[in-house]
Every structure is written in structure tokens, then in C-alpha cells.
Write an enzyme that holds these catalytic residues in place. Structure first.
Site, PDB file in Angstrom:
ATOM      1  N   THR A 176      79.763  10.380  58.118  1.00 41.02           N
ATOM      2  CA  THR A 176      78.360   9.296  58.514  1.00 41.02           C
ATOM      3  C   THR A 176      78.731   7.936  58.377  1.00 41.02           C
ATOM      4  OG1 THR A 176      77.489   9.150  56.212  1.00 41.02           O
ATOM      5  CG2 THR A 176      76.788  11.151  57.377  1.00 41.02           C
ATOM      6  N   ASP A 213      76.706  22.066  58.202  1.00 42.94           N
ATOM      7  CA  ASP A 213      75.838  21.629  56.909  1.00 42.94           C
ATOM      8  C   ASP A 213      74.663  22.766  56.709  1.00 42.94           C
ATOM      9  OD1 ASP A 213      76.714  19.077  56.247  1.00 42.94           O
ATOM     10  OD2 ASP A 213      75.321  18.024  57.579  1.00 42.94           O
ATOM     11  N   SER A 238      70.318  17.748  55.602  1.00 39.88           N
ATOM     12  CA  SER A 238      71.180  16.650  55.535  1.00 39.88           C
ATOM     13  C   SER A 238      70.794  16.024  54.368  1.00 39.88           C
ATOM     14  CB  SER A 238      70.645  15.686  56.807  1.00 39.88           C
ATOM     15  OG  SER A 238      71.617  14.481  56.488  1.00 39.88           O
ATOM     16  N   SER A 239      71.960  15.185  53.767  1.00 42.58           N
ATOM     17  CA  SER A 239      71.823  14.362  52.805  1.00 42.58           C
ATOM     18  C   SER A 239      71.553  12.801  53.292  1.00 42.58           C
ATOM     19  CB  SER A 239      73.124  14.239  51.916  1.00 42.58           C
ATOM     20  OG  SER A 239      73.438  15.721  51.542  1.00 42.58           O
TER      21      SER A 239
END
Length: 611
Positions: A422, A469, A494-495
């Protein structure tokens, strides 16, 4: 749906109107290529940047500069984010791009919206997607490299939807920086060169091999001027036609072929999957947060599920409220062992709940029917009782999940799994708008599959590996399904934690921030919020703090940043301490009396620019 802070200042509205009248006309803007960035890998001291009217923070100087030029030309925060993202697709392809997804949190001076551009699983995906023939989970590289892990990319469609509501400059003009740089060439940055040199799988893809490597198969070094005419052509089509140019027609067929025709690890993504993709606008997940020492009340907003970020951040902060953490200052500029004990224990509890409950809300019901139940004060007070707050209290090492509902648990907890990748963008503009956007293709270099239409132009764009994920295992040992299992059309958990902080009393923006880093994003972002709100640091100082975490296992500490006494004190409390590199890529912008102050992570190449 919109989140509206409690009160909007009339003076802020007047200022925005005045600035709008003074803004340059769109026709006046012509993108100018800046000097190419230089710098070393590793850690580079950064001063923080003070600005008066607007600011943009991004992971590469060329991307930040593109956003600044858009803001200077009278563009909005969303306009700047679009220009930044497209340049990042070129100069930081290992982290994000048009083949990936993103979450964008936007504040227009009155309301906050959560734009969901998360990838979706193809219609042909099944819960057994990441199991081998014997029913065992694939190894990470086996799952990721190839077409199997590719989800429907959503970043471009999401940005187009945000631009429809909040753009000021024409959509097509926002692609000029990336198209110009892709055509004329850009110097490979030290970070990109370092990641390229250590990447074992990318050269297996013929298109990527021809672009990222020389004729002898060696990766291009830092400073090499790289041109990407194929990406320039695709970006020009998206500029002219909108996201349909990516998700339908010639480019969509090229994406589907790339996924389905992989020689050893094909996926099921089709042109129909691409054409069906829809970005979503969700109600942000917001919670109140009071800092007793300063008697200041905040309203913190983040992304709701399928992001786990805002819930986990809120749980960690609120669990710490039930401990002596707020009475523990920094010691010689560093968190103490006593504070780290409390923080990582709170993290274990939060990550246990994350593994148990959080997944795409279109497929999984929130506990007690509301995701806010996981932030409920009585529930967290009960959870906090598991933290040993005595002077030499012991670590629980691994926490079980809680249950804010009286109903039996319907799902099995998801086993811990690798997460990577990311990039983060924060922007405030001259009109009172602000955003935090985290964008990704997941692992570095994504699925290692580079799309090229085959019309004779070199280069292209990388596809995500976002389906990894999802939980590789569809069910737990007890036979219950895992909430974040693979299902057709589902968005993986998601994180990513784009975050906006407001003053609760006035509704005025306090800060925008976020980071890359897989599951550690949650900790990187929480560290920065805590440093600013509790320890009185500015954004740069908070970002500079050493990183620390627990994912409901060992206590993770950034290597070479804590002394032996701190490590030994944690070990004496029963912590399993592991020192590792923790290269966050934090970007944050905070409001100051004179305007704004931005910070960028010394561990990466980002900068903040503004006026």
C-alpha cells in the site's frame, strides 16, 4: 451516507468562499515536470513542513509535486489525490496503481464520506480458492504470483465517483502529470530500485521483465530513466472516457486475458466481472475520544468494514483508557516498557476481535447488528479487565475474542496471515476540503502480472493480488465458517486505515493521516494519533517515533530503536519480543494556528508540499 460534525464554523465557510473566488482558473494550469527526486534508501531525517493554505503528502516527491500543482491551479483535494494516484502508478508501481483498489475518506467542511474502491472477488472464486488438492492452504508465493489472486480493481472507479461530487478541475486534466512523466520518463527512485533488486518473481512475467529489467535480465538501478508509453496510452483513454476505459473494452479484455492465461496459476476474472464493478459510498465509522490530560474531546473517523482499521484503532485507544497508559509519558523521547506492555496487550484484544468478526458487511452481519458494538464502552471495559495493569503485570501473550452480542459466535476466528503493501495520501485544499486515502495493489509488485494490450508499446500496469487478503482457510477447526473467507463478489478484509480527526466541539478538522504496511498499518496509524493527542508531538515527531505492534502474538519492535533495558523489561513481563524492520510510510497533516503542518515518514521517500 454522510457523517456531519457537531458544528461548522461560519468563519471557515467564509474563508472557503473567499479562497474559491481567488483560485486560478482551470485553463491556466499546465503541468511542469519538476527536478527528479534523489535520496538514499533507509531512514532520512525529515523536518516536517509548515504551510498556510493547503498541503499534500504522498509517498514519492514526483507524486506530491503533481498534487501541489493541482492545488495551486485551484483544484480540490480530490483533484489532487487523482493526480497523485496516477503518478504513483508510474513511479511507485510496487505499491499501488490503476490495477488495485483504495479507500478514501473525504471531508467537505460539513460532512465526511467514506468512498470504498476495494477490489471484489470474481464470480468464479470459491471458498477453496487458496487450498491445494489435499485441502491445505497454499504457501503465500504460490497463492499470490499469477492470476489466482487478482481481484477486480476499484481505485479508478472510486476516484471517478469522488470526482463527480468533489472535483473542481476537469477529470482529464488531472492525468496530465502521469501521462507526461510516463512519456518523457522518470528516474527510478532508490526505494523502487531496492525493492526491484530483491524481487524474485517479477521477471517471470514477460511484460514486466521487458520493462523493469535490462537485456541481461538485471533490474534497472536507481537513477535509470524509465518510460512507460503503454501506461501513458491507457491513462489517456481513462482521461478521455472515464473508468469505463479500464473496466470495459480493449483494456478489460487485456486484464482478463492476463489473469486467465497465466501458464501455471490462472485466475477466473472475466470481462463481465470488470464491467459489473461498482464503487460504494459508505457511512464512515466514527467514534468519540477524550484525552483527559488535555481535557480535549475528539471525533475520529475512519473506514468501516471491510476495513478493520478504524474498529481496531478505536478499540486500542479506548482499551488504553481503562489502564494507566495516559499517565506514562515518553522517556528520553521513547515509549517506555510499561507503556508498551499496556499498548500491546490492548492490541492483542483488538486483533482477536478483528480476526473473529470483521469482513465485508454485504456478506457478514456485525456483532449485535452494529459495528459500533465493538467500540461500546461497557464491552471494552469488560475486555480491558484481561490486561494486567499491576507494576510488573504479565502479558497474556495471546488473547481470545470477545462477544458484544448475547448470541453464540457464528464464525470461527481467522488464522493470522501475511499482509503487505500500500501507499498513503493526505490532502487539505484551499476550500475547506480534506481527505485521507490509502491505496494498494497489496503485496509489493502485486500479483507480478503486468498488463499490456499488445499494440507495440512498452510497459503497462501491474495487477493486484488482493484476494490473498481473504482467509486461505474457509472454515475453522470447529467447522464454523470464517467471516473473511473467499466468496464471489465479496470484498476482502483490509487493514487500510485512512483517518480524519476532528475537534468534537467545533467540528473543525484536526488531522488527516494514514500509512502503508499491511496489518501493521493499524499500529503505525495509532502510534501517530496517540503521539499527537497524548504526548503533544507534531505530526513529524509522532511519525518519527519507533514502531511497535502486536498482531495477537509476539510483541514486535522496530529493530535497533529500543534499548536493551526496554526489551528485558518486556521479556520479564512474559512478552515474546521480536525485533524486525518496520518500514512504515506514514503521511499526516495537522491543522495549526497558522495553517497546516505536515509530516512524512523518514523510512520512505515521501514529502509534504503546499502553500
Amino acid at each position: 451516507m454522510l457523517h456531519r460534525p457537531l458544528r461548522t464554523l461560519a468563519s471557515a465557510t467564509l474563508l472557503a468562499a473567499t479562497l474559491a473566488g481567488c483560485a486560478s482558473a482551470p485553463q491556466a494550469w499546465r503541468y511542469e515536470v519538476p527536478a527528479q527526486p534523489e535520496g538514499a534508501t533507509g531512514s532520512t531525517t525529515k523536518p516536517g513542513w509548515a504551510t498556510r493554505t493547503y498541503a499534500v503528502a504522498a509517498a514519492n516527491p514526483l507524486a506530491t509535486d503533481a498534487g501541489q500543482q493541482v492545488l495551486r491551479a485551484g483544484g480540490s483535494a480530490v483533484d489532487a489525490a487523482i493526480a497523485v494516484q496516477m503518478v504513483l502508478a508510474l513511479v511507485e508501481p510496487q505499491s499501488s496503481g490503476i490495477g488495485g483498489g483504495a479507500f478514501l475518506l473525504h471531508f467537505d467542511g460539513k460532512a465526511t464520506q467514506a468512498f470504498d474502491g476495494r477490489e471484489t472477488a470474481p464470480a468464479g472464486a470459491t471458498p477453496r480458492l487458496f487450498l491445494d488438492d489435499s485441502g491445505q492452504p497454499l504457501k503465500f508465493a504460490e497463492a499470490v504470483v499469477g492470476g489466482r489472486s487478482v481481484g477486480v480493481p476499484g481505485a479508478v472507479a472510486m476516484l471517478a465517483r469522488a470526482h463527480q461530487q468533489h472535483g473542481r478541475l476537469p477529470w482529464a486534466r488531472l492525468f496530465a502529470p502521469a501521462i507526461t512523466l510516463a512519456t518523457q520518463g522518470f528516474a527510478i527512485s532508490p526505494r523502487m530500485a531496492t525493492l526491484l533488486a530483491s524481487e524474485p518473481h517479477l521477471k517471470k512475467d514477460p511484460v514486466a521483465a521487458a520493462y523493469f529489467y535490462d537485456g541481461a535480465g538485471k533490474p534497472w538501478p536507481a537513477g535509470h530513466v524509465l518510460r512507460n508509453p503503454e501506461l501513458a496510452a491507457v491513462l489517456q483513454r481513462i482521461a478521455n472516457e472515464g473508468p469505463a476505459a479500464l473496466l470495459q473494452g480493449e483494456v478489460a479484455h487485456a486484464i482478463a486475458r492476463k489473469v486467465q492465461d497465466h501458464p501455471s496459476n490462472p485466475g477466473t476474472l472475466t470481462t463481465q466481472d470488470l464491467a459489473r464493478y461498482q464503487p460504494l459510498v459508505r457511512e464512515p465509522l466514527c467514534f468519540d475520544y477524550a484525552v483527559k490530560a488535555t481535557a480535549r474531546d475528539y471525533r475520529i473517523c475512519g473506514m468501516p468494514p471491510p476495513s478493520s482499521g478504524a474498529i481496531a484503532i478505536g478499540q486500542i485507544l479506548k482499551l488504553l483508557d481503562s489502564t494507566p497508559a495516559d499517565r506514562l509519558p515518553l522517556a528520553q523521547g521513547l515509549p517506555t516498557a510499561d507503556w508498551l506492555h499496556l499498548y500491546t496487550e490492548a492490541s492483542r484484544l483488538a486483533f482477536a476481535d478483528r480476526a473473529q468478526f470483521v469482513a465485508d458487511p454485504a456478506f457478514v452481519q456485525a456483532p449485535a447488528g452494529n459495528w459500533q458494538s465493538l467500540l461500546d464502552a461497557p464491552y471494552l471495559a469488560r475486555r480491558a479487565q484481561a490486561i494486567d495493569t499491576s507494576p510488573f503485570g504479565k502479558s497474556m501473550q495471546t488473547a481470545p475474542p470477545g462477544n458484544p452480542s448475547a448470541a453464540p459466535l457464528a464464525y470461527a476466528p481467522m488464522p493470522q496471515q501475511l499482509e503487505y503493501g500500500t501507499s498513503h495520501i493526505s490532502v487539505v485544499d484551499a476550500y475547506g476540503n480534506a481527505l485521507a486515502m490509502t491505496t494498494t495493489i497489496e503485496d509489493a509488485w502485486g500479483s507480478r502480472q503486468m498488463v499490456n494490450r499488445g499494440v507495440g508499446l512498452a510497459g503497462g500496469f501491474l495487477l493486484n493480488n488482493q484476494l490473498s487478503d481473504f482467509s486461505f482457510l474457509p472454515t475453522g477447526a470447529d467447522g464454523l465458517p470464517i467471516a473473511n473467507r473467499v466468496e464471489p463478489g465479496k470484498r476482502p478484509r483490509s487493514s487500510m486505515s485512512p483517518t480524519l480527526v476532528f475537534d468534537k466541539a467545533t467540528g473543525q478538522l484536526v488531522m488527516s493521516g494514514g500509512s502503508p504496511g499491511g496489518a501493521l498499518i493499524i499500529h503505525f496509524t495509532t502510534k501517530t494519533l496517540y503521539g499527537v493527542m497524548h504526548w503533544g508531538l507534531n505530526t513529524q515527531q509522532a511519525i518519527d517515533l519507533p514502531n511497535f505492534a502486536s498482531l495477537n502474538g509476539p510483541t514486535l519492535l522496530e529493530e535497533k530503536r529500543f534499548n536493551a533495558a526496554t526489551l528485558n523489561a518486556l521479556k520479564a513481563r512474559g512478552h515474546t519480543v521480536v525485533e524486525i524492520p518496520m518500514p512504515s510510510g506514514l503521511q499526516a497533516i495537522q491543522r495549526t494556528p497558522g495553517g497546516y503542518f505536515g509530516g512524512a515518514d523518514p523510512r520512505r521517500e515521501g514529502v509534504v508540499l503546499g502553500d
